[in-house]
Design a protein around this motif. Structure first.
Motif, PDB file in Angstrom:
ATOM      1  N   GLY A  40       0.836  -1.201   0.000  1.00  0.00           N
ATOM      2  CA  GLY A  40       0.000   0.000   0.000  1.00  0.00           C
ATOM      3  C   GLY A  40       0.871   1.251   0.000  1.00  0.00           C
ATOM      4  O   GLY A  40       2.103   1.179  -0.083  1.00  0.00           O
ATOM      5  N   ASN A  41       0.216   2.402   0.108  1.00  0.00           N
ATOM      6  CA  ASN A  41       0.922   3.678   0.011  1.00  0.00           C
ATOM      7  C   ASN A  41       1.441   4.194   1.338  1.00  0.00           C
ATOM      8  O   ASN A  41       2.243   5.114   1.368  1.00  0.00           O
ATOM      9  CB  ASN A  41      -0.019   4.741  -0.575  1.00  0.00           C
ATOM     10  N   LEU A  42       0.996   3.585   2.454  1.00  0.00           N
ATOM     11  CA  LEU A  42       1.288   4.226   3.735  1.00  0.00           C
ATOM     12  C   LEU A  42       2.089   3.391   4.731  1.00  0.00           C
ATOM     13  O   LEU A  42       3.008   3.885   5.364  1.00  0.00           O
ATOM     14  CB  LEU A  42      -0.032   4.617   4.423  1.00  0.00           C
ATOM     15  N   ASN A  43       1.738   2.114   4.906  1.00  0.00           N
ATOM     16  CA  ASN A  43       2.174   1.367   6.098  1.00  0.00           C
ATOM     17  C   ASN A  43       3.051   0.154   5.793  1.00  0.00           C
ATOM     18  O   ASN A  43       3.293  -0.176   4.639  1.00  0.00           O
ATOM     19  CB  ASN A  43       0.926   0.886   6.843  1.00  0.00           C
ATOM     20  N   THR A  65       5.982   8.857   8.113  1.00  0.00           N
ATOM     21  CA  THR A  65       5.761   9.409   6.769  1.00  0.00           C
ATOM     22  C   THR A  65       5.094   8.310   5.948  1.00  0.00           C
ATOM     23  O   THR A  65       5.142   7.141   6.310  1.00  0.00           O
ATOM     24  CB  THR A  65       7.081   9.810   6.052  1.00  0.00           C
ATOM     25  N   ALA A  66       4.507   8.718   4.824  1.00  0.00           N
ATOM     26  CA  ALA A  66       3.857   7.720   3.971  1.00  0.00           C
ATOM     27  C   ALA A  66       4.917   6.930   3.226  1.00  0.00           C
ATOM     28  O   ALA A  66       5.980   7.445   2.878  1.00  0.00           O
ATOM     29  CB  ALA A  66       2.936   8.419   2.973  1.00  0.00           C
ATOM     30  N   ARG A  67       4.604   5.662   2.977  1.00  0.00           N
ATOM     31  CA  ARG A  67       5.534   4.805   2.259  1.00  0.00           C
ATOM     32  C   ARG A  67       5.733   5.282   0.813  1.00  0.00           C
ATOM     33  O   ARG A  67       6.809   5.201   0.243  1.00  0.00           O
ATOM     34  CB  ARG A  67       4.921   3.412   2.254  1.00  0.00           C
ATOM     35  N   ILE A  68       4.667   5.802   0.240  1.00  0.00           N
ATOM     36  CA  ILE A  68       4.690   6.228  -1.168  1.00  0.00           C
ATOM     37  C   ILE A  68       5.619   7.436  -1.364  1.00  0.00           C
ATOM     38  O   ILE A  68       6.217   7.606  -2.412  1.00  0.00           O
ATOM     39  CB  ILE A  68       3.254   6.562  -1.662  1.00  0.00           C
ATOM     40  N   SER A  69       5.737   8.306  -0.350  1.00  0.00           N
ATOM     41  CA  SER A  69       6.564   9.503  -0.469  1.00  0.00           C
ATOM     42  C   SER A  69       6.719  10.135   0.910  1.00  0.00           C
ATOM     43  O   SER A  69       5.728  10.298   1.629  1.00  0.00           O
ATOM     44  CB  SER A  69       5.884  10.504  -1.415  1.00  0.00           C
ATOM     45  N   GLN A  71       7.158  13.071   1.478  1.00  0.00           N
ATOM     46  CA  GLN A  71       6.498  14.390   1.477  1.00  0.00           C
ATOM     47  C   GLN A  71       5.288  14.400   2.404  1.00  0.00           C
ATOM     48  O   GLN A  71       4.847  15.439   2.849  1.00  0.00           O
ATOM     49  CB  GLN A  71       5.930  14.667   0.087  1.00  0.00           C
ATOM     50  N   PHE A  72       4.702  13.226   2.633  1.00  0.00           N
ATOM     51  CA  PHE A  72       3.485  13.148   3.438  1.00  0.00           C
ATOM     52  C   PHE A  72       3.854  12.777   4.871  1.00  0.00           C
ATOM     53  O   PHE A  72       4.232  11.641   5.153  1.00  0.00           O
ATOM     54  CB  PHE A  72       2.523  12.094   2.878  1.00  0.00           C
ATOM     55  N   LYS A  73       3.801  13.768   5.760  1.00  0.00           N
ATOM     56  CA  LYS A  73       4.030  13.493   7.195  1.00  0.00           C
ATOM     57  C   LYS A  73       2.676  13.105   7.791  1.00  0.00           C
ATOM     58  O   LYS A  73       1.744  13.897   7.772  1.00  0.00           O
ATOM     59  CB  LYS A  73       4.540  14.745   7.918  1.00  0.00           C
ATOM     60  N   ASP A 177      -6.337  17.289  -0.170  1.00  0.00           N
ATOM     61  CA  ASP A 177      -5.392  17.689  -1.229  1.00  0.00           C
ATOM     62  C   ASP A 177      -5.496  16.793  -2.460  1.00  0.00           C
ATOM     63  O   ASP A 177      -5.638  17.271  -3.578  1.00  0.00           O
ATOM     64  CB  ASP A 177      -3.946  17.620  -0.707  1.00  0.00           C
ATOM     65  N   LEU A 178      -5.387  15.467  -2.217  1.00  0.00           N
ATOM     66  CA  LEU A 178      -5.240  14.545  -3.368  1.00  0.00           C
ATOM     67  C   LEU A 178      -6.543  14.277  -4.104  1.00  0.00           C
ATOM     68  O   LEU A 178      -6.527  13.934  -5.280  1.00  0.00           O
ATOM     69  CB  LEU A 178      -4.651  13.199  -2.912  1.00  0.00           C
ATOM     70  N   VAL A 179      -7.661  14.382  -3.390  1.00  0.00           N
ATOM     71  CA  VAL A 179      -8.943  14.049  -4.027  1.00  0.00           C
ATOM     72  C   VAL A 179      -9.683  15.303  -4.480  1.00  0.00           C
ATOM     73  O   VAL A 179     -10.219  15.353  -5.587  1.00  0.00           O
ATOM     74  CB  VAL A 179      -9.835  13.219  -3.066  1.00  0.00           C
ATOM     75  N   GLY A 232     -13.486   5.996   4.562  1.00  0.00           N
ATOM     76  CA  GLY A 232     -12.617   7.054   4.073  1.00  0.00           C
ATOM     77  C   GLY A 232     -11.671   6.672   2.945  1.00  0.00           C
ATOM     78  O   GLY A 232     -10.976   7.549   2.418  1.00  0.00           O
ATOM     79  N   ASP A 233     -11.627   5.382   2.567  1.00  0.00           N
ATOM     80  CA  ASP A 233     -10.718   4.996   1.472  1.00  0.00           C
ATOM     81  C   ASP A 233     -11.198   3.656   0.875  1.00  0.00           C
ATOM     82  O   ASP A 233     -10.410   2.725   0.696  1.00  0.00           O
ATOM     83  CB  ASP A 233      -9.296   4.860   2.022  1.00  0.00           C
ATOM     84  N   LEU A 234     -12.500   3.604   0.575  1.00  0.00           N
ATOM     85  CA  LEU A 234     -13.130   2.313   0.278  1.00  0.00           C
ATOM     86  C   LEU A 234     -13.029   1.961  -1.214  1.00  0.00           C
ATOM     87  O   LEU A 234     -14.028   1.853  -1.917  1.00  0.00           O
ATOM     88  CB  LEU A 234     -14.597   2.348   0.751  1.00  0.00           C
ATOM     89  N   GLU A 252      -7.885   3.395   7.850  1.00  0.00           N
ATOM     90  CA  GLU A 252      -7.107   4.401   8.590  1.00  0.00           C
ATOM     91  C   GLU A 252      -7.500   5.833   8.232  1.00  0.00           C
ATOM     92  O   GLU A 252      -7.144   6.772   8.935  1.00  0.00           O
ATOM     93  CB  GLU A 252      -5.611   4.192   8.327  1.00  0.00           C
ATOM     94  N   PHE A 253      -8.224   6.018   7.094  1.00  0.00           N
ATOM     95  CA  PHE A 253      -8.680   7.363   6.721  1.00  0.00           C
ATOM     96  C   PHE A 253     -10.034   7.697   7.374  1.00  0.00           C
ATOM     97  O   PHE A 253     -10.650   8.697   7.040  1.00  0.00           O
ATOM     98  CB  PHE A 253      -8.798   7.482   5.199  1.00  0.00           C
ATOM     99  N   ALA A 254     -10.479   6.824   8.283  1.00  0.00           N
ATOM    100  CA  ALA A 254     -11.794   7.009   8.901  1.00  0.00           C
ATOM    101  C   ALA A 254     -11.892   8.359   9.607  1.00  0.00           C
ATOM    102  O   ALA A 254     -10.951   8.821  10.255  1.00  0.00           O
ATOM    103  CB  ALA A 254     -12.033   5.893   9.910  1.00  0.00           C
TER     104      ALA A 254
HETATM  105  C1  SR1 Z   1      -0.182   9.494   0.407  1.00  0.00           C
HETATM  106  S1  SR1 Z   1      -1.416   8.302   0.457  1.00  0.00           S
HETATM  107  C2  SR1 Z   1      -2.110   8.242  -1.129  1.00  0.00           C
HETATM  108  C3  SR1 Z   1      -3.370   7.487  -1.187  1.00  0.00           C
HETATM  109  O1  SR1 Z   1      -3.166   6.158  -0.711  1.00  0.00           O
HETATM  110  C4  SR1 Z   1      -4.222   5.791   0.164  1.00  0.00           C
HETATM  111  O2  SR1 Z   1      -4.654   4.488  -0.076  1.00  0.00           O
HETATM  112  C5  SR1 Z   1      -5.307   6.813  -0.055  1.00  0.00           C
HETATM  113  O3  SR1 Z   1      -6.152   6.447  -1.128  1.00  0.00           O
HETATM  114  C6  SR1 Z   1      -4.510   8.018  -0.355  1.00  0.00           C
HETATM  115  O4  SR1 Z   1      -5.233   9.039  -1.010  1.00  0.00           O
END
Ligand code: SR1
Ligand code: MG
Length: 412
Positions: A40-43, A65-69, A71-73, A177-179, A232-234, A252-254
């Protein structure tokens, strides 16, 4: 080896030791197998298994921080939120979410049921597998978790305390921001559009003033409408499936937000699966059967959500003024309007923004990907602009078919 009294980001052997010490699942001294399985993008997600007893557990740890980047604290408190909502969802929608075994606030780690006998729905759809019970299961999940946490049903003081427990500012900011912002206004320069569609995106999204205004209105609804406890992220990457079972993961986006956010995410991600199949599969009976199943599922999700909502409302509503004539339909109508708008937002953000979906990125042929993206973006614009009238499965399918006709296969 750490005693886990201070936070650090675990590797798989640490997670096995953590499971051994913190859970009563495994025999002392059991030789545990361990593997990081997160994509996934985060964990960070670890599967821990004792081959001698066959017992297993999943440990999910949050970094800061997010796994994807980086930049996301993002506050590691999101795993506490995930644990708390899974407890509630297990109660409201039993059998439709993983069981949870515990949460450790020092390690920001959550222990839950191993669902290795299920598969992530997005990948399964890309393999053209179908799930006959999915629409029934996901609508039960959504109606139970959304309706039973709203003011029509809940004691209002308890609801406010629940709102407070699920204040989730970092994760909400990601969604805001992202949506709601970046797909329509590349202000942060974080978007990641497919090159051959850049001009199309600029013309059709960034320069469309009506789209900008409508997405701004929806963003303020997301800021302010503490309607229900939403997942929140279904999307289909947050859903594990088997032919006979559906399990919703990753909440986790709940937070307390608009119910239509969850429903719209489900419908949009079914659009992506359809767009992939319609673009990539050769015409013939296999494509017909698969796309028909997705169409039926979109129709069933929209229809069953409404019928189940109405009957649970009749059974469980407690707030006196919500029982005035006409209120139930007015309330549901607002959720269906939000559902349509969010369907459009999710379709745009997964194409334009940083967090893509495999349904689109796995399309190897550039012209085919251009077509699939344009089809989705065109449908998205209708969902956003015409959300006041889009209510039924047929409304969604008309939009999808019109977009597919506007952008036929082999011609972008
Ligand atoms: C920085 S997180 C990017 C996306 O990954 C998650 O699954 C959520 O959909 C979020 O918007
Ligand atoms: Mg997720």
């Amino acid at each position: 080896m750490s005693d886990f009294s201070r936070y650090f980001l675990m590797k798989a052997p640490d997670a096995a030791e953590f499971a051994r010490r913190k859970l009563s699942l495994f025999a002392p001294g059991a030789a545990l197998e361990h593997r990081e399985i997160g994509d996934g993008n985060l964990n960070y997600i670890f599967l821990i298994r004792d081959p001698s007893s066959g017992k297993s557990v999943v440990i999910k740890q949050a970094g800061d921080t997010a796994r994807i980047s980086d930049q996301f604290k993002v506050s590691p408190d999101r795993n506490r939120i995930e644990y708390d909502i899974l407890v509630i969802e297990n109660d409201l929608a039993p059998g439709l979410v993983p069981k949870v075994y515990g949460y450790d606030p020092v390690m920001n780690a959550l222990a839950m049921e191993d669902l290795s006998d299920h598969t992530i729905m997005r990948g399964a759809l890309l393999q053209r597998r179908t799930f006959p019970l999915f629409a029934d299961h996901i609508t039960t999940f959504m109606v139970n978790t959304l309706l039973l946490t709203c003011d029509a049903v809940m004691d209002h003081k308890k609801k406010k305390a629940t709102v407070a427990n699920f204040i989730n500012p970092d994760l909400c900011e990601i969604t805001e921001d992202l949506v709601y912002t970046e797909p329509f206004n590349d202000v942060r320069k974080r978007n990641d559009p497919f090159g051959p569609n850049l001009d199309f995106i600029q013309r059709e999204l960034y320069c469309d003033k009506e789209i900008l205004l409508e997405t701004a209105k929806m963003k303020f609804d997301f800021f302010c409408n503490a309607q229900c406890l939403i997942h929140g992220d279904l999307h289909t990457g947050s859903i594990f499936v088997r032919e006979d079972s559906t399990k919703v993961i990753d909440p986790e986006f709940a937070y307390y937000g608009p119910a239509g956010y969850d429903v719209g995410n489900v419908i949009a991600n079914l659009f992506f699966a359809w767009a992939n199949a319609d673009t990539v599969m050769e015409p013939g009976s296999a494509r017909h059967a698969f796309t028909r199943w997705i169409e039926q599922t979109i129709d069933d999700v929209a229809g069953l959500f409404v019928s189940k909502w109405r009957s649970l409302w009749a059974e469980r509503v407690t707030e006196p003024v919500a029982q005035y004539e006409g209120f139930a339909e007015w309330y549901l109508d607002s959720i269906l309007r939000d559902t349509a708008g969010v369907t459009g937002l999710e379709l745009c953000r997964r194409i334009v923004g940083i967090a893509h979906v495999k349904d689109i990125t796995a399309i190897q042929d550039a012209a085919a990907r251009v077509r699939a993206e344009r089809l989705c973006l065109s449908a998205a614009k209708v969902c956003i602009k015409e959300r006041d009238r889009i209510r039924t499965g047929s409304d969604y399918l008309d939009i999808l078919f019109r977009a597919a006709k506007e952008y036929p296969r082999g011609r972008p």
